[in-house]
Design an enzyme around this catalytic site. Structure first.
Site, PDB file in Angstrom:
ATOM      1  N   THR A 145       0.853  -1.188   0.000  1.00 62.56           N
ATOM      2  CA  THR A 145       0.000   0.000   0.000  1.00 62.56           C
ATOM      3  C   THR A 145       0.890   1.239   0.000  1.00 62.56           C
ATOM      4  O   THR A 145       2.111   1.134  -0.142  1.00 62.56           O
ATOM      5  CB  THR A 145      -0.927   0.021   1.221  1.00 62.56           C
ATOM      6  OG1 THR A 145      -0.161   0.354   2.392  1.00 62.56           O
ATOM      7  CG2 THR A 145      -1.593  -1.336   1.440  1.00 62.56           C
ATOM      8  N   CYS A 146       0.269   2.396   0.195  1.00 61.91           N
ATOM      9  CA  CYS A 146       1.052   3.630   0.163  1.00 61.91           C
ATOM     10  C   CYS A 146       1.948   3.789   1.392  1.00 61.91           C
ATOM     11  O   CYS A 146       2.794   4.689   1.415  1.00 61.91           O
ATOM     12  CB  CYS A 146       0.133   4.845   0.032  1.00 61.91           C
ATOM     13  SG  CYS A 146      -0.961   5.092   1.441  1.00 61.91           S
ATOM     14  N   ASN A 147       1.771   2.954   2.415  1.00 61.56           N
ATOM     15  CA  ASN A 147       2.658   3.102   3.575  1.00 61.56           C
ATOM     16  C   ASN A 147       3.171   1.777   4.130  1.00 61.56           C
ATOM     17  O   ASN A 147       3.636   1.727   5.247  1.00 61.56           O
ATOM     18  CB  ASN A 147       1.977   3.908   4.692  1.00 61.56           C
ATOM     19  CG  ASN A 147       0.594   3.373   5.034  1.00 61.56           C
ATOM     20  OD1 ASN A 147       0.428   2.171   5.173  1.00 61.56           O
ATOM     21  ND2 ASN A 147      -0.382   4.253   5.169  1.00 61.56           N
ATOM     22  N   ARG A 148       3.117   0.714   3.308  1.00 56.05           N
ATOM     23  CA  ARG A 148       3.655  -0.565   3.766  1.00 56.05           C
ATOM     24  C   ARG A 148       3.839  -1.527   2.597  1.00 56.05           C
ATOM     25  O   ARG A 148       3.114  -1.458   1.596  1.00 56.05           O
ATOM     26  CB  ARG A 148       2.746  -1.201   4.807  1.00 56.05           C
ATOM     27  CG  ARG A 148       1.438  -1.747   4.281  1.00 56.05           C
ATOM     28  CD  ARG A 148       0.553  -2.320   5.376  1.00 56.05           C
ATOM     29  NE  ARG A 148       0.176  -1.283   6.317  1.00 56.05           N
ATOM     30  CZ  ARG A 148       0.670  -1.204   7.561  1.00 56.05           C
ATOM     31  NH1 ARG A 148       1.509  -2.117   7.999  1.00 56.05           N
ATOM     32  NH2 ARG A 148       0.294  -0.224   8.355  1.00 56.05           N
ATOM     33  N   SER A 154      -2.449   1.897  10.225  1.00 56.41           N
ATOM     34  CA  SER A 154      -2.294   2.779   9.072  1.00 56.41           C
ATOM     35  C   SER A 154      -1.740   4.139   9.455  1.00 56.41           C
ATOM     36  O   SER A 154      -1.834   4.561  10.608  1.00 56.41           O
ATOM     37  CB  SER A 154      -3.641   2.971   8.368  1.00 56.41           C
ATOM     38  OG  SER A 154      -4.128   1.761   7.844  1.00 56.41           O
ATOM     39  N   GLY A 180      -5.115  10.333 -11.707  1.00 54.55           N
ATOM     40  CA  GLY A 180      -5.273   8.963 -11.253  1.00 54.55           C
ATOM     41  C   GLY A 180      -6.733   8.676 -10.958  1.00 54.55           C
ATOM     42  O   GLY A 180      -7.409   9.491 -10.318  1.00 54.55           O
ATOM     43  N   ALA A 181      -7.214   7.527 -11.427  1.00 52.90           N
ATOM     44  CA  ALA A 181      -8.626   7.192 -11.245  1.00 52.90           C
ATOM     45  C   ALA A 181      -8.793   5.850 -10.547  1.00 52.90           C
ATOM     46  O   ALA A 181      -9.806   5.181 -10.708  1.00 52.90           O
ATOM     47  CB  ALA A 181      -9.347   7.182 -12.603  1.00 52.90           C
TER      48      ALA A 181
END
Length: 436
Positions: A49-52, A109, A189-190
């Site tokens: 993900t954006c942080n892991r 998160s 981005g979609a």
């Protein structure tokens, strides 16, 4: 076999390293396949993900699996192992299960309590299932983690305090530009994050919402949903010049917006200020954009700081307590399942011995009538049931206390049982959680 979790997250790794190990969906599948080539691993799921970026593995040996997964991860991400290793975390068995549950519930998160990670875990599991990389062990853990996450959002007040990176970025933009009302917003981005951004800015009163995406049909779908318009990425230069706020989250491997593009856009705008919000990992917006006059750039590092205080809210503590209780309940249930085959095998062996002795009795006492034989059968079965009652109850009690494994092994040794023998165990236990 046992659950092993190995990976990096925003808690202990610098953003630059997280960018290096961020993986596209096809790369996650390839990493799972590479992990499964290890003789120490039987199942694997990768969550990025954006942080892991984390690897969930069912392993046969701990040290062998840790070494192999670390090497494969470093190779897949083209990162030197010596650079990677100090920032890796490892969770094993009970701690690994607790970690997976917390991740799915959004408690680990950057934006504590956010619900988007639940969908990311679900998609990671579904992708691994499609490729045959996950089996009964990881399937059971992740399915239960998804159920627990749903309970957290349904039964606690965490949604009242949970933030999101999107909202944090919008809050920053509003603080600089005085609110979104009357402003033009460009969303690049979609995907899931882009769609959330478009929806959020539309609800916040943005004058116009433009969605740009490599897949123009996807951009059109998202834009129409929020009353906006779609632009092709080829027209990005014009779209940048028209936007007061730019939010980007594409998953691209290189910069989507360069400093030169922003300088050109600012010339066309006559120097009117702009805010760029970069939600992507790796980053979409060139770091040098922050050096352009009248332009502000915010990325995950700044937004994470804005969201740091949410973890102390009482609703988060309530959610954490629920997850802790669910982890305990899952461990108890798993322990009971682990000893169930031994209990079944023990009773099956006793049943075989009863039948053997009754057949022998029948040959030696042909004059007994049916009523007498039935009474003898009942007496023998009662004796066996009474003899087995205490060890059966005790092994279940010990399982609930987490000590059933050694007791079950002792029973297997003493009575020469093989719980895996199909002739002794009538049917294998069902795998919980096949319905998510």
């Amino acid at each position: 076999m046992s659950l092993l979790v190995l990976g990096l997250s925003h808690h202990g790794a610098p953003l630059s390293l997280l960018e290096s190990v961020a993986l596209a969906p096809e790369d996650r599948t390839a990493l799972e396949a590479a992990v499964l080539r290890s003789e120490h691993v039987s199942e694997a799921v990768v969550l990025s993900t954006c942080n892991r970026t984390e690897v969930y593995a069912e392993c046969l040996t701990f040290h062998g699996a840790v070494a192999d997964i670390t090497a494969v991860l470093a190779s897949a991400c083209s990162v030197d192992r010596a650079q990677l290793q100090p920032h890796l975390f490892v969770h094993y068995e009970d701690r690994g299960i607790a970690h997976v549950f917390r991740v799915a519930a959004g408690l680990d998160s950057m934006a504590v309590g956010e619900a988007q990670v639940l969908g990311q875990v679900r998609r990671a599991l579904a992708r691994a299932q499609r490729h045959g990389h996950v089996g009964p062990a990881l399937n059971a853990v992740l399915q239960q983690a998804l159920r627990v996450a749903k309970r957290v959002h349904t039964d606690t007040g965490i949604d009242l305090v949970s933030g999101s990176l999107v909202q944090a970025g919008i809050t920053r933009a509003e603080a600089e530009l005085g609110g979104l009302a009357g402003l033009a917003v460009l969303v690049i981005g979609a995907g899931g994050m882009g769609a959330l951004a478009a929806t959020t800015v539309a609800r916040s009163g943005a004058r116009t919402v433009v969605v740009a995406n490599r897949n123009h049909d996807r951009a059109r779908t998202v834009a129409e949903r929020v009353g906006g318009t779609a632009r092709p990425l080829a027209d990005l230069g014009h779209a940048l010049a028209e936007a007061d706020v730019v939010i980007s989250s594409t998953g691209a491997r290189g910069c989507v917006v360069t400093a030169d593009q922003v300088r050109t856009a600012m010339t066309a705008r006559g120097g009117r200020p702009q805010v760029y919000v970069d939600l992507a990992l790796p980053h979409d917006i060139d770091l040098a954009v922050a050096e352009v006059p009248a332009v502000l750039r915010f990325g995950l590092a700044e937004l994470g700081e804005d969201l740091a205080d949410a973890g102390s809210a009482p609703q988060v503590a309530e959610a954490a307590d629920l997850v802790t209780a669910e982890v305990a309940g899952y461990l108890v249930a798993r322990s009971a399942e682990a000893v169930a085959p031994t209990v079944t095998a023990l009773r099956a062996r006793a049943g075989e011995l009863v039948e053997e002795e009754l057949r022998r009795l029948e040959r030696r006492t042909p004059d007994l009538d049916d009523a007498q034989r039935a009474e003898v059968r009942r007496a023998v079965e009662r004796v066996v049931d009474k003899l087995l009652h205490t060890p059966t109850v005790r092994v279940k009690e010990l399982a609930r206390e987490g000590q059933g494994g050694s007791y079950a092994r002792a029973l297997s040794e003493l009575f020469d049982l093989d719980p895996r023998d199909v002739s002794l165990v009538g049917a294998p236990p069902t795998i919980p959680g096949e319905d998510v």
